[in-house]
Every structure is written in C-alpha cells, then in structure tokens.
Write a protein that holds these residues in place. Structure first.
Motif, PDB file in Angstrom:
ATOM      1  N   PRO A  17      32.098 -26.050  34.484  1.00 56.91           N
ATOM      2  CA  PRO A  17      30.980 -26.053  33.236  1.00 56.91           C
ATOM      3  C   PRO A  17      29.729 -25.419  33.719  1.00 56.91           C
ATOM      4  N   THR A  18      29.457 -25.751  35.076  1.00 56.96           N
ATOM      5  CA  THR A  18      28.163 -25.376  35.689  1.00 56.96           C
ATOM      6  C   THR A  18      28.024 -23.824  35.831  1.00 56.96           C
ATOM      7  N   TRP A  19      29.101 -23.151  36.078  1.00 56.44           N
ATOM      8  CA  TRP A  19      29.148 -21.944  36.326  1.00 56.44           C
ATOM      9  C   TRP A  19      29.273 -21.220  34.805  1.00 56.44           C
ATOM     10  N   GLN A  20      29.653 -21.933  33.744  1.00 58.79           N
ATOM     11  CA  GLN A  20      29.885 -21.347  32.839  1.00 58.79           C
ATOM     12  C   GLN A  20      28.575 -21.277  31.849  1.00 58.79           C
ATOM     13  N   LEU A  21      27.679 -22.374  32.260  1.00 55.35           N
ATOM     14  CA  LEU A  21      26.346 -22.598  31.660  1.00 55.35           C
ATOM     15  C   LEU A  21      25.640 -21.455  32.278  1.00 55.35           C
ATOM     16  N   GLY A  22      25.708 -21.234  33.732  1.00 57.99           N
ATOM     17  CA  GLY A  22      24.910 -20.331  34.391  1.00 57.99           C
ATOM     18  C   GLY A  22      25.066 -18.938  33.646  1.00 57.99           C
ATOM     19  N   LEU A  23      26.547 -18.750  33.386  1.00 57.78           N
ATOM     20  CA  LEU A  23      26.694 -17.488  32.768  1.00 57.78           C
ATOM     21  C   LEU A  23      26.091 -17.107  31.524  1.00 57.78           C
ATOM     22  N   MET A  24      26.117 -18.049  30.767  1.00 54.85           N
ATOM     23  CA  MET A  24      25.606 -17.957  29.367  1.00 54.85           C
ATOM     24  C   MET A  24      23.984 -17.858  29.528  1.00 54.85           C
ATOM     25  N   LEU A  25      23.414 -18.536  30.565  1.00 61.89           N
ATOM     26  CA  LEU A  25      21.799 -18.446  30.843  1.00 61.89           C
ATOM     27  C   LEU A  25      21.611 -17.194  31.064  1.00 61.89           C
ATOM     28  N   VAL A  26      22.209 -16.263  32.062  1.00 61.60           N
ATOM     29  CA  VAL A  26      22.082 -15.107  32.439  1.00 61.60           C
ATOM     30  C   VAL A  26      22.197 -14.033  31.267  1.00 61.60           C
ATOM     31  N   ALA A  27      23.199 -14.394  30.240  1.00 64.05           N
ATOM     32  CA  ALA A  27      23.427 -13.519  29.194  1.00 64.05           C
ATOM     33  C   ALA A  27      22.405 -13.723  28.349  1.00 64.05           C
ATOM     34  N   PHE A  28      21.882 -14.786  28.176  1.00 63.93           N
ATOM     35  CA  PHE A  28      20.588 -15.149  27.033  1.00 63.93           C
ATOM     36  C   PHE A  28      19.510 -14.632  27.714  1.00 63.93           C
ATOM     37  N   GLY A  29      19.195 -14.575  29.048  1.00 59.71           N
ATOM     38  CA  GLY A  29      18.185 -13.970  29.729  1.00 59.71           C
ATOM     39  C   GLY A  29      17.995 -12.408  29.723  1.00 59.71           C
ATOM     40  N   SER A  30      19.165 -11.902  29.553  1.00 56.95           N
ATOM     41  CA  SER A  30      19.365 -10.522  29.476  1.00 56.95           C
ATOM     42  C   SER A  30      18.888 -10.044  28.158  1.00 56.95           C
ATOM     43  N   PHE A  31      19.499 -10.670  27.016  1.00 58.37           N
ATOM     44  CA  PHE A  31      18.877 -10.340  25.728  1.00 58.37           C
ATOM     45  C   PHE A  31      17.616 -10.742  25.451  1.00 58.37           C
ATOM     46  N   ALA A  32      16.993 -11.830  25.989  1.00 56.84           N
ATOM     47  CA  ALA A  32      15.677 -12.078  25.875  1.00 56.84           C
ATOM     48  C   ALA A  32      14.822 -10.989  26.656  1.00 56.84           C
ATOM     49  N   PHE A  34      15.500  -8.028  26.888  1.00 58.39           N
ATOM     50  CA  PHE A  34      15.463  -6.876  25.982  1.00 58.39           C
ATOM     51  C   PHE A  34      14.768  -6.837  24.746  1.00 58.39           C
ATOM     52  N   ALA A  35      14.781  -8.094  24.280  1.00 53.08           N
ATOM     53  CA  ALA A  35      13.884  -8.301  23.010  1.00 53.08           C
ATOM     54  C   ALA A  35      12.327  -8.498  23.483  1.00 53.08           C
ATOM     55  N   ALA A  36      12.234  -8.928  24.733  1.00 57.59           N
ATOM     56  CA  ALA A  36      10.578  -8.729  25.014  1.00 57.59           C
ATOM     57  C   ALA A  36       9.764  -7.555  24.974  1.00 57.59           C
ATOM     58  N   LEU A  37      10.859  -6.281  24.993  1.00 60.07           N
ATOM     59  CA  LEU A  37      10.403  -5.000  25.105  1.00 60.07           C
ATOM     60  C   LEU A  37       9.703  -4.605  23.866  1.00 60.07           C
ATOM     61  N   SER A  38       9.982  -5.400  22.560  1.00 60.06           N
ATOM     62  CA  SER A  38       9.390  -5.038  21.745  1.00 60.06           C
ATOM     63  C   SER A  38       8.129  -5.621  21.255  1.00 60.06           C
ATOM     64  N   PHE A  39       7.896  -6.756  22.211  1.00 63.98           N
ATOM     65  CA  PHE A  39       6.442  -7.308  22.174  1.00 63.98           C
ATOM     66  C   PHE A  39       5.342  -6.770  23.104  1.00 63.98           C
ATOM     67  N   GLY A  40       5.723  -6.135  24.147  1.00 65.00           N
ATOM     68  CA  GLY A  40       4.853  -5.907  25.041  1.00 65.00           C
ATOM     69  C   GLY A  40       5.279  -4.461  25.750  1.00 65.00           C
ATOM     70  N   THR A  41       4.505  -4.019  26.597  1.00 64.76           N
ATOM     71  CA  THR A  41       4.767  -2.729  27.366  1.00 64.76           C
ATOM     72  C   THR A  41       5.678  -2.983  28.591  1.00 64.76           C
ATOM     73  N   GLN A  42       6.342  -2.025  28.615  1.00 71.74           N
ATOM     74  CA  GLN A  42       7.485  -1.868  29.727  1.00 71.74           C
ATOM     75  C   GLN A  42       6.645  -2.037  30.819  1.00 71.74           C
TER      76      GLN A  42
END
Length: 100
Positions: A17-32, A34-42
């Motif tokens: 479960p720890t590994w799966q949670l970590g993988l989900m957090l990494v995926a969420f961080g990657s999407f976040a 990407f989404a942050a680029l619409s709110f600020g400069t690169q």
C-alpha cells in the motif's frame, strides 16, 4: 528455485500500500505541475518541480530508514535556496501571445 523466490520478492513491493500511495502521489504531482502552468509563468513553475527531490530526501529517511548524509542536507538546502531565489526574483508577469 532461488530465482523464483527472488523474483517474487521483487514483484511483491508492487502490492504494498505504501508503494501504491507513493505512485498515486507522484502521478497527482505531475498533473498538478502541468495544471500550475496555466496559473503562472514557466520560469516560476519549472524550478518548483525540483521540490519533488526535497520531499524525497525528507521521506526516504522516515519511510525507508535511509541515512541522510551531510552532502544530502547541503544539496537539499541548495535546492530550497535556488527555488526561493527563482520565485523571489523571477518574472511575475504573464504574456498571452496569439497567432493572427
């Protein structure tokens, strides 16, 4: 027979479960990220992606019991300092360009 045990041990972490949670957090961080680029400069958002490395250096000793050396602490402090400078002194204006 030993190879079967070793391959079973290697694939067993995928069910942890720890590994799966970590993988989900990494995926969420990657999407976040990407989404942050619409709110600020690169130029501001991209350096903040290195804070992933800072979180890894914090969680690795806590979860995996890995020792943290002086070199690791110095490198982590340098990353935090660099991110702080890039946010403090980076360009804060955002231009929208269009193709006529």
């Amino acid at each position: 027979l030993e190879e079967d045990e070793d391959s079973h041990k290697k694939s067993n972490y995928l069910c942890a479960p720890t590994w799966q949670l970590g993988l989900m957090l990494v995926a969420f961080g990657s999407f976040a990220d990407f989404a942050a680029l619409s709110f600020g400069t690169q130029s501001l958002i991209a350096p903040l992606g290195s804070l992933t490395l800072v979180s890894n250096s914090i969680f690795a000793p806590a979860l995996l019991k890995e020792p943290m050396s002086r070199h690791d602490i110095l490198a982590t402090a340098t990353i935090i300092l660099g991110c702080s400078f890039s946010v403090a002194f980076g360009a804060h204006d955002d231009h929208l360009y269009s193709i006529p």
